[in-house]
Design an enzyme around this catalytic site. Structure first.
Site, mmCIF file in Angstrom:
data_model
loop_
_atom_site.group_PDB
_atom_site.id
_atom_site.type_symbol
_atom_site.label_atom_id
_atom_site.label_comp_id
_atom_site.label_asym_id
_atom_site.label_seq_id
_atom_site.Cartn_x
_atom_site.Cartn_y
_atom_site.Cartn_z
ATOM 1 N N ILE A 124 0.853 -1.177 0.000
ATOM 2 C CA ILE A 124 0.000 0.000 0.000
ATOM 3 C C ILE A 124 0.892 1.232 0.000
ATOM 4 C CG2 ILE A 124 -1.784 1.296 1.231
ATOM 5 C CD1 ILE A 124 -2.706 -1.336 2.486
ATOM 6 N N CYS A 125 0.710 2.097 -0.989
ATOM 7 C CA CYS A 125 1.447 3.359 -1.078
ATOM 8 C C CYS A 125 2.962 3.114 -1.096
ATOM 9 C CB CYS A 125 1.027 4.277 0.060
ATOM 10 S SG CYS A 125 1.524 6.003 -0.135
#
Length: 338
Positions: A124-125
């Protein structure tokens, strides 16, 4: 994107899919919570959890610092990674040499070495930097927050960075854009594992869209249309009610009293993709729902979803999902319920 057919129907010797979330110092609490919220909801028709979610650290159990004014206590050490079916790496603002130089620390390398071959990996990210530094993204497509995309590409030139999408599914490795795109990614994995109905149930209870339109392009700062001018919202709503009918670009533009050229430009600015791409996405989702929940024939599903013919639907589903309509129906009409 491919459908993981082995996971769609829990066998009699049922064991939930084990998701291990790797918590690193400097983590964002919101992103740490996303996998627990999304994967903690799905259950089968007997009420059994379809996923088990565990959080671990690269160190023995203990506190892990966040980017907020509190730490979180992590109850599991790196040994948990050896038992994972899926490993998720949320974002961190204190990745040190991973972020600055593109190399793993000895501690992080030792932890990642515990992951079994074939384990599904996701980030994530800025968690993507961990997968990249571990060499798991070489020669593969990936994404991250749009503000980090150029830097990620420079630091890891062998990665095919796509800054325009909310997430990238490359089979056994998945990456997402920033923050809330982690929700999109996790919902996508649930949809891939257990079908649209299960993912939609999770989305409803999380109060988020089951599938967001467009990509990161709609969130990047750039000159935007005058808010006093008409948008394309009415045209999209109109089209969603008529997916079973032939829809021309001119028809959609007429709903907003715009020229085709103006409508197409405005649509891209708001949604991030072209009207034609958007229509295809909506029709694929409609076909998936009908294949999972109805007894309509393949020809009938194709007509109701707006593809016209079974051959056209087969081509679009093969491109989007990697399977034929018949194979998709066999996979997800299994008795697993939201």
């Amino acid at each position: 994107m491919s459908v993981d057919r082995a996971m769609a129907a829990p066998p009699e010797d049922f064991r939930p899919h084990r998701v291990v979330v790797l918590a690193l110092d400097g983590l964002l609490p919101f992103e740490l919570g996303i996998p627990h919220r999304i994967f903690g909801r799905p259950r089968d028709e007997r009420g059994r959890r379809l996923y088990e979610v565990v959080t671990c650290s690269v160190r023995p159990p203990g506190p892990v610092e966040t980017d907020a004014d509190f730490a979180v206590h992590i109850a599991h050490g790196p040994q948990a990674l050896a038992e994972a079916d899926t490993v998720i790496v949320p974002a961190s603002y204190e990745l040190g040499p991973v972020y600055e130089e593109g190399r793993l620390t000895d501690e992080l390398a030792a932890a990642l070495a515990r992951i079994r071959p074939g384990t599904r990996l996701a980030s994530i990210c800025t968690g993507v930097y961990v997968l990249a530094a571990a060499g798991r993204l070489d020669g593969r497509p990936a994404t991250t927050h749009w503000a980090e995309a150029d830097r990620l590409q420079r630091l890891f030139p062998r990665i095919k960075v796509d800054a325009d999408v909310l997430y990238v599914d490359d089979g056994d490795v998945l990456t997402s854009a920033g923050v809330a795109a982690g929700i999109d990614l996790c919902l996508h994995m649930v949809r891939r594992d257990f079908g649209t109905a299960v993912a939609n149930d999770v989305a409803r209870h999380t109060v988020v869209p089951p599938h967001r339109e467009g990509g990161q392009a709609q969130y990047i700062h750039r000159p935007v249309p005058d808010p006093q001018l008409a948008t394309t919202t009415a045209a999209r709503s109109w089209a969603l009610g008529r997916l079973h009918e032939p829809i021309q670009l001119r028809d959609m533009a007429d709903q907003e009293a715009m020229s085709v050229r103006t409508f197409t430009r405005r649509f891209r600015e708001e949604v991030g993709i072209s009207p034609g791409q958007w229509l295809t996405q909506q029709r694929v989702e409609r076909a998936r729902q009908l294949l999972e929940t109805s007894d309509l024939s393949i020809d009938q599903v194709a007509r109701e979803a707006g593809f016209g013919t079974a051959q056209s639907m087969r081509q679009h589903l093969q491109q989007a999902l990697g399977v034929t309509p018949s194979a998709y129906r066999r996979t997800f009409r299994t008795g697993v319920k939201a």
